[in-house]
Design a protein around this motif. Structure first.
Motif, PDB file in Angstrom:
ATOM      1  N   GLU A  77     -82.751  72.325  37.751  1.00  0.00           N
ATOM      2  CA  GLU A  77     -83.108  73.374  38.703  1.00  0.00           C
ATOM      3  C   GLU A  77     -82.500  73.100  40.072  1.00  0.00           C
ATOM      4  O   GLU A  77     -81.987  74.011  40.721  1.00  0.00           O
ATOM      5  N   ASP A  78     -82.574  71.848  40.467  1.00  0.00           N
ATOM      6  CA  ASP A  78     -81.978  71.482  41.756  1.00  0.00           C
ATOM      7  C   ASP A  78     -80.476  71.750  41.747  1.00  0.00           C
ATOM      8  O   ASP A  78     -79.898  72.228  42.730  1.00  0.00           O
ATOM      9  N   THR A  79     -79.867  71.418  40.615  1.00  0.00           N
ATOM     10  CA  THR A  79     -78.429  71.653  40.487  1.00  0.00           C
ATOM     11  C   THR A  79     -78.111  73.130  40.621  1.00  0.00           C
ATOM     12  O   THR A  79     -77.162  73.520  41.310  1.00  0.00           O
ATOM     13  N   VAL A 109     -83.328  82.108  34.663  1.00  0.00           N
ATOM     14  CA  VAL A 109     -84.144  81.125  35.380  1.00  0.00           C
ATOM     15  C   VAL A 109     -84.101  81.385  36.875  1.00  0.00           C
ATOM     16  O   VAL A 109     -85.125  81.313  37.563  1.00  0.00           O
ATOM     17  N   TRP A 110     -82.928  81.710  37.344  1.00  0.00           N
ATOM     18  CA  TRP A 110     -82.806  81.984  38.777  1.00  0.00           C
ATOM     19  C   TRP A 110     -83.642  83.199  39.159  1.00  0.00           C
ATOM     20  O   TRP A 110     -84.402  83.164  40.125  1.00  0.00           O
ATOM     21  N   LEU A 114     -86.509  80.439  40.246  1.00  0.00           N
ATOM     22  CA  LEU A 114     -85.959  79.793  41.442  1.00  0.00           C
ATOM     23  C   LEU A 114     -85.916  80.727  42.639  1.00  0.00           C
ATOM     24  O   LEU A 114     -86.219  80.320  43.753  1.00  0.00           O
ATOM     25  N   LYS A 115     -85.559  81.961  42.363  1.00  0.00           N
ATOM     26  CA  LYS A 115     -85.473  82.940  43.442  1.00  0.00           C
ATOM     27  C   LYS A 115     -86.822  83.081  44.151  1.00  0.00           C
ATOM     28  O   LYS A 115     -86.906  83.068  45.373  1.00  0.00           O
ATOM     29  N   LYS A 116     -87.872  83.189  43.308  1.00  0.00           N
ATOM     30  CA  LYS A 116     -89.210  83.340  43.875  1.00  0.00           C
ATOM     31  C   LYS A 116     -89.641  82.074  44.599  1.00  0.00           C
ATOM     32  O   LYS A 116     -90.310  82.126  45.620  1.00  0.00           O
ATOM     33  N   ARG A 117     -89.272  80.948  43.985  1.00  0.00           N
ATOM     34  CA  ARG A 117     -89.670  79.678  44.589  1.00  0.00           C
ATOM     35  C   ARG A 117     -89.051  79.514  45.970  1.00  0.00           C
ATOM     36  O   ARG A 117     -89.654  78.951  46.873  1.00  0.00           O
TER      37      ARG A 117
END
Length: 317
Positions: A77-79, A109-110, A114-117
DNA sequence: AAGTGGCTCAACCGCCGCGGG
DNA sequence: ACCCGCGGCGGTTGAGCCACT
């Protein structure tokens, strides 16, 4: 549309939506044996009522041997976050840096996680995480050395693209560190087993290296390499594990796809091996039977046999 | 138990770039 | 130089699942 070209396929009469296990098996068996030199022609030769694009997508996003299943790790995820900051919505480029992950998966996933995060952070900082940094200063804290692979490209193109990408990146950043796993080059593995790309100018597919001999020692039939290479079965390993973990005799509690994936263990592996052995016997039986009939299709015969005697695949779906 | 709204992700759609004719 | 076919990419959709009421 580009220049008014025709659709990739005649939509009429073709299947759409979710793939059935039979379609999956046909696609796997065909690609493993003949490769996918021509996606447009592949469905016809593989006996699939799908358009080439659909076959390609199914293979790339789901059936490919090197697909990694399960949740994304924190590192992955970090990547993604870092690379998205660098590259924007270049999902295929990001995917090439995450072995076993597809662009589609990363995109999902994004968009879903991730986008929301990152959204709250964006509100706090006033920055838009989706924007490609306009200057290297926004990513100066990172230091990345990326090992990306573009599996679909030739080596020459790959080298050229890698060079260009790295040059482009070098212009933008000094150095960024990402924990990227060593590339899994399953294609090399597959290509080693007569997996090279072919064209389908002739109706007859190329002959196989894999043959079964009769009692008299004569070659009877070309068989899909699925018979002898367990690796190909790994493509559907997860799904079959789901089937194998079910208690087919008792009223087992229904489980979700995700739950089943998580439930893998040694016991499942053992049962999988047993199933594999049994299944390979089925292939051999079908191949031997179809060998007696000129032009018979072992794959078709296999699935006809499946209808008479359901396998875990049937339970699965 | 039933209804409902949100979430996930596989699959589709349309466009683009490249290369061959 | 142009046309066309193909593979690939990114955006979008919708069926199924799940949690909550």
């Amino acid at each position: 549309m580009g220049r008014g070209r025709a659709p990739c396929c005649a939509k009429v009469g073709l299947n759409k939506g979710s793939w059935t296990p039979e379609e999956d098996m046909r696609l796997i068996a065909y690609i493993h044996k003949y490769g996918h030199g021509n996606w447009r022609a592949l469905p016809k030769f593989a006996g699939l009522l799908r358009c080439g694009k659909s076959c390609r997508l199914r293979w790339i996003n789901y059936l490919r041997p090197d697909i990694k299943r399960g949740n994304f790790t924190k590192e992955e995820e970090d990547t993604i976050i870092k690379l998205h900051g660098l590259l924007g919505n270049k999902w295929s480029k990001i995917a090439s840096c995450l072995p076993g992950r597809t662009d589609n998966e990363i995109k999902n996933v994004w968009n879903t996680h991730l986008k929301k995060r990152l959204a709250p952070k964006e509100e706090k900082s006033g920055e838009n995480p989706e924007e490609i940094p306009s200057s290297p200063s926004s990513i100066t804290t990172a230091s990345v050395s990326v090992s990306c692979s573009d599996e679909g490209e030739s080596k020459k193109e790959k080298e050229q693209n890698d060079k260009e990408q790295h040059e482009a990146m070098d212009d933008k950043i000094d150095k960024i560190e990402l924990s990227v796993e060593p590339n899994l080059d399953m294609w090399d593995m597959l290509e080693d087993s007569s997996y090279s790309e072919i064209t389908h100018e002739n109706v007859e597919p190329p002959s196989s290296d894999v043959r079964v001999k009769g009692d008299d020692g004569n070659t009877l039939v070309d068989l899909p390499e699925i018979l002898i290479e367990p690796e190909i079965w790994n493509m559907i390993n997860d799904d079959l594990n789901i089937a194998l973990t079910r208690d087919t005799t008792a009223a087992a509690t229904p489980r979700t796809h995700h739950q089943n994936i998580k439930a893998k263990g040694e016991d499942e592996k053992e049962r999988w091996l047993q199933y594999l052995e049994k299944e390979l016997d089925s292939w051999e039986e079908c191949a031997a039977a179809t060998a007696q009939v000129e032009g018979a299709d072992p794959v078709a015969s296999y699935f006809q046999a499946l209808q008479a005697s359901p396998s875990p695949l049937d339970i699965l779906y």
